[in-house]
Design an enzyme around this catalytic site. Structure first.
Site, PDB file in Angstrom:
ATOM      1  N   ARG A 144       6.422   9.924  12.600  1.00 19.03           N
ATOM      2  CA  ARG A 144       6.585  10.895  11.510  1.00 19.03           C
ATOM      3  C   ARG A 144       7.532  10.370  10.443  1.00 19.03           C
ATOM      4  O   ARG A 144       8.573   9.811  10.749  1.00 19.03           O
ATOM      5  CB  ARG A 144       7.272  12.155  12.055  1.00 19.03           C
ATOM      6  CG  ARG A 144       6.372  13.200  12.571  1.00 19.03           C
ATOM      7  CD  ARG A 144       7.241  14.419  12.854  1.00 19.03           C
ATOM      8  NE  ARG A 144       6.690  15.222  13.928  1.00 19.03           N
ATOM      9  CZ  ARG A 144       7.413  16.029  14.690  1.00 19.03           C
ATOM     10  NH1 ARG A 144       8.706  16.148  14.501  1.00 19.03           N
ATOM     11  NH2 ARG A 144       6.841  16.722  15.628  1.00 19.03           N
ATOM     12  N   ARG A 177      13.559  10.853   9.793  1.00 13.77           N
ATOM     13  CA  ARG A 177      14.704  11.722  10.105  1.00 13.77           C
ATOM     14  C   ARG A 177      15.322  11.258  11.423  1.00 13.77           C
ATOM     15  O   ARG A 177      14.615  10.766  12.301  1.00 13.77           O
ATOM     16  CB  ARG A 177      14.236  13.174  10.278  1.00 13.77           C
ATOM     17  CG  ARG A 177      13.694  13.830   9.016  1.00 13.77           C
ATOM     18  CD  ARG A 177      13.475  15.321   9.253  1.00 13.77           C
ATOM     19  NE  ARG A 177      13.053  15.551  10.652  1.00 13.77           N
ATOM     20  CZ  ARG A 177      13.309  16.652  11.347  1.00 13.77           C
ATOM     21  NH1 ARG A 177      13.960  17.634  10.819  1.00 13.77           N
ATOM     22  NH2 ARG A 177      12.893  16.769  12.590  1.00 13.77           N
ATOM     23  N   ARG A 188      16.553  14.107  23.777  1.00  9.41           N
ATOM     24  CA  ARG A 188      16.069  15.500  23.795  1.00  9.41           C
ATOM     25  C   ARG A 188      15.131  15.740  24.976  1.00  9.41           C
ATOM     26  O   ARG A 188      15.124  16.814  25.574  1.00  9.41           O
ATOM     27  CB  ARG A 188      15.383  15.837  22.467  1.00  9.41           C
ATOM     28  CG  ARG A 188      16.388  15.986  21.320  1.00  9.41           C
ATOM     29  CD  ARG A 188      15.698  16.044  19.968  1.00  9.41           C
ATOM     30  NE  ARG A 188      14.814  17.190  19.827  1.00  9.41           N
ATOM     31  CZ  ARG A 188      13.768  17.232  19.016  1.00  9.41           C
ATOM     32  NH1 ARG A 188      13.463  16.187  18.276  1.00  9.41           N
ATOM     33  NH2 ARG A 188      13.014  18.305  18.954  1.00  9.41           N
TER      34      ARG A 188
END
Ligand SMILES: [Zn+2]
Length: 230
Positions: A144, A177, A188
């Site tokens: 992304r 990002r 995560r």
């Protein structure tokens, strides 16, 4: 195929109330599916982030508490989160159901939610757990790129990019990002495994769990969920 899914969908929508929980690791497409089902069943999509933000905007006492905790760099405690959820689940727009996304995240939150829905005389219909191969998820997220100018998200493996490193919509610079970097995603995923994966057994024991692969296209995953919900 389409016909049989449509029939199933019709029989599902004739249900008067539908309360669902969506679980799944970061990057699995949980939020996207939650939004799809919110539209299909015409029930609100309640994501934890949105609920906290709206409490903060309303400057409710819980919102102010949450805001000062977040501003000091801490996570909102289970107690406050449960209070915020209990308020939200009593509002008029959730009378015909809701989709929880990002809550519960831990066993104490799930136990708290059970007490809340019992007090409110509600009942969960199903907990949909999306799962998939970790490396595929990491690859999916780390491809992304975000536009610095308009915020649009581009997937460098899926979308055809007109000009290298530039946003298709506005020509702005594309960047990755921090949240989309492989090392952060791995962290995560570990937090998810430790805190949230135990919920899968929790809901399996309550016979609410529907496990669905999140690895196909958005449409394929939606159809798999519909088949499971039948
Ligand atoms: Zn742009």
């Amino acid at each position: 195929m389409v016909d049989s899914i449509y029939r199933r969908y019709s029989s599902l929508t004739s249900k008067t109330v539908m309360r669902l929980v969506f679980l799944g690791p970061p990057g699995i497409g949980k939020g996207t599916q939650a939004k799809m089902f919110s539209k299909k069943f015409d029930i609100p999509h309640l994501s934890t982030g949105d609920i906290i933000r709206s409490e903060i905007e309303q400057k409710s006492s819980l919102g102010l508490k949450a805001e000062s905790i977040i501003n000091s760099g801490h996570l909102v405690s289970d107690d406050i989160m449960l209070n915020i959820m209990e308020n939200r689940l009593q509002q008029d727009d959730v009378k015909t159901g809701y989709i929880l996304d990002g809550f519960p995240r831990t066993i104490p939150q799930a136990e708290g939610l059970d007490k809340i829905i019992e007090r409110l005389q509600q009942r969960l219909d199903a907990v949909i757990a999306l799962d998939g191969d970790e490396e595929t998820v990491i690859k999916r997220i780390s491809s992304r790129r975000s536009c610095r100018n308009c915020g649009a998200i581009t997937n460098i493996h899926i979308d055809s990019i007109k000009e290298e490193g530039k946003c298709n919509h506005c020509g702005g610079e594309l960047y990755q990002r921090d949240d989309d970097k492989p090392e952060i995603i791995r962290k995560r995923l570990l937090v998810y495994q430790k805190q949230t994966e135990p919920l899968i057994n929790y809901y399996r024991n309550k016979s609410l769990l529907l496990k669905v692969s999140g690895m196909g296209t958005i449409k394929e995953v939606t159809n798999s969920i519909l088949l499971e919900l039948e």
